[in-house]
Scaffold this motif. Structure first.
Motif, short mmCIF file in Angstrom:
data_model
loop_
_atom_site.label_atom_id
_atom_site.label_comp_id
_atom_site.label_asym_id
_atom_site.label_seq_id
_atom_site.Cartn_x
_atom_site.Cartn_y
_atom_site.Cartn_z
N HIS A 241 0.81 -1.23 0.00
CA HIS A 241 0.00 0.00 0.00
C HIS A 241 0.84 1.28 0.00
N GLU A 276 -2.45 0.79 7.58
CA GLU A 276 -1.62 -0.36 7.23
C GLU A 276 -0.33 0.05 6.51
N HIS A 330 2.35 -7.12 4.50
CA HIS A 330 1.00 -6.59 4.70
C HIS A 330 0.50 -6.89 6.10
N ALA A 331 -0.57 -6.21 6.48
CA ALA A 331 -1.29 -6.55 7.71
C ALA A 331 -2.74 -6.81 7.33
ZN LIG Z 1 -2.60 -5.10 2.67
#
Ligand SMILES: [Zn+2]
Length: 439
Positions: A241, A276, A330-331
């Motif tokens: 992101h 994020e 990522h989260a």
């Molecule tokens: Zn993500």
């Protein structure tokens, strides 16, 4: 131009032939050359010299070989502004231009003195399409690495473009700045506008040599760096992101008609309110530090939050960087706040873009997830097969996407935001990478 050529060669032939005939006739008649004969023979010699000079000065540069100076940066990194080239004008009279030849042509016709130097990419009759940075010829990916940077503009080739019987599609190697067949003003180049093939760089002297061999050398160097196992392993890290998502779309894989947003918005911590993209970058930077301490080379896809890089572009940056593996950080998030734990996403063997990378990607995912959960105490949700991820599908190297935990779970969110946890996360991931490379 052609007519002129014939006129000149005829003239030269006449000049050479006529006196020769007279000469042989004279020989038969008398043994000792008369004064008139000596004069005639001197004139003949002079005419031969004139003919040679005419050929060298007029015919050679016009029809055989000519020096050309590169004007501009559109062919970087192959050619630099002001490089001096020799252009072979003869070969194309006997054979057709080949793919990847560097050609000199007159985009606006020969009466206009502007000439361009570009590389042949598409041949007559072929259908060319450019999707992102990938060139398709008759529906197949063209393997080439002449481009200096990733291509962002596909112009008239964004839709399949069928070349005419005598048309060539050309690109400059510096694809961000080059004005070439992608643009309507230039378009496909017809054969009659092609002047010749750039064959030799004569200046600057330290770069003297044939253009073809230099291209090969660069490719050989690329290959050897891939094959070189003694060198440090290279890890490309993408912090998922960015501060603003990008909802315009791109193909989910090379040649795919299915499209997804270039960058999704990402999750936000329910308790911490940290987005994020921030925690992803924070952990990615710690992972970089940890890996560099362990002797790896690291390529960061982004080091700032305020960027605009699509998932496809991220994979392409990783591919071009010479990295051995691609780690996407990522989260996770869920509608249910009770869901927690970490997982690792990798492509299946049936994935039509990266199926071949499935086994290695699985190994990488498994090792990284195991040691990550061990180090942080975060529960493992196991591996997950995913064939719908753009950033994974465009990869050309083993790839994993680590979902570090759930930002939608208040406890896990708060835990993940701690510096001490993030250090453990980075160490855990690095342990897994060590294991993947047998270190
Ligand atoms: Zn993500």
């Amino acid at each position: 131009m052609m007519e002129q050529n014939q006129d000149q060669t005829n003239e030269v032939e006449q000049e050479e032939n006529c006196p020769v005939e007279e000469n042989t006739q004279d020989k038969d008649n008398t043994k000792k050359p008369s004064r008139a004969q000596r004069i005639r023979s001197a004139i003949f010699e002079l005419l031969v010299y004139v003919a040679i000079i005419v050929v060298c000065v007029m015919v050679v540069p016009r029809y055989v070989i000519q020096r050309t100076i590169v004007d501009g940066t559109s062919m970087e990194a192959t050619l630099q502004d002001q490089d001096n080239l020799l252009v072979d004008k003869l070969s194309y009279r006997f054979s057709d231009p080949k793919r990847f030849d560097v050609i000199v042509f007159y985009p606006y016709g020969r009466e206009n003195e502007d000439y361009y130097i570009k590389r042949v990419i598409g041949l007559p009759g072929e259908t060319i399409q450019i999707v992102g940075d990938t060139i398709y010829i008759d529906g197949k990916v063209l393997k080439e690495s002449y481009g200096k940077d990733a291509m962002t503009e596909s112009g008239i080739a964004s839709e399949p473009l069928k070349l005419g019987k005598d048309e060539y599609f050309v690109l400059g190697d510096n694809r961000e700045v080059s004005e070439d067949s992608r643009y309507e003003e230039v378009g496909p180049v017809s054969r009659d506008k092609i002047e010749g093939r750039a064959v030799l760089r004569i200046y600057p002297l330290n770069k003297f040599g044939t253009l073809r061999s230099q291209g090969n050398k660069a490719k050989a160097a690329e290959r050897s760096s891939d094959a070189d196992t003694d060198d440090a392993k290279v890890v490309a890290i993408d912090a998922g992101h960015q501060s603003r998502g990008n909802s315009s779309t791109e193909p989910v894989g090379p040649g795919s008609s299915v499209r997804k947003a270039k960058v999704a918005g990402g999750a936000t911590g329910v308790s911490s309110h940290v987005p994020e993209y921030k925690i992803n970058l924070s952990v990615a930077k710690k992972l970089r530090k940890e890996l560099e301490l362990r002797g790896y080379k690291v390529v960061m896809i982004r080091t700032k939050n305020n960027v605009n890089i699509s998932n496809k572009q991220r994979a392409q940056i990783a591919n071009k960087s010479g990295a051995d593996i691609y780690v996407r950080i990522h989260a996770d998030s869920s509608a249910s706040s009770s869901v927690r734990g970490a997982s690792a996403l990798y492509p299946s063997t049936k994935n039509r873009y990266v199926g071949k990378l499935s086994a290695k990607s699985k190994k990488l995912s498994q090792y990284m997830l195991n040691s990550y959960c061990k180090k942080t105490g975060i529960r493992s949700r196991g591996l997950s097969l995913r064939d719908d991820l753009t950033g994974t599908n465009w990869s050309k190297i083993p790839v994993t996407l680590i979902e570090m935990g759930f930002l939608s779970n208040p406890t896990e969110d708060r835990y993940m935001q701690k510096k001490s946890t993030q250090n453990k996360m980075a160490k855990g991931m690095a342990d897994g990478i060590d294991k993947y490379f047998n270190r």
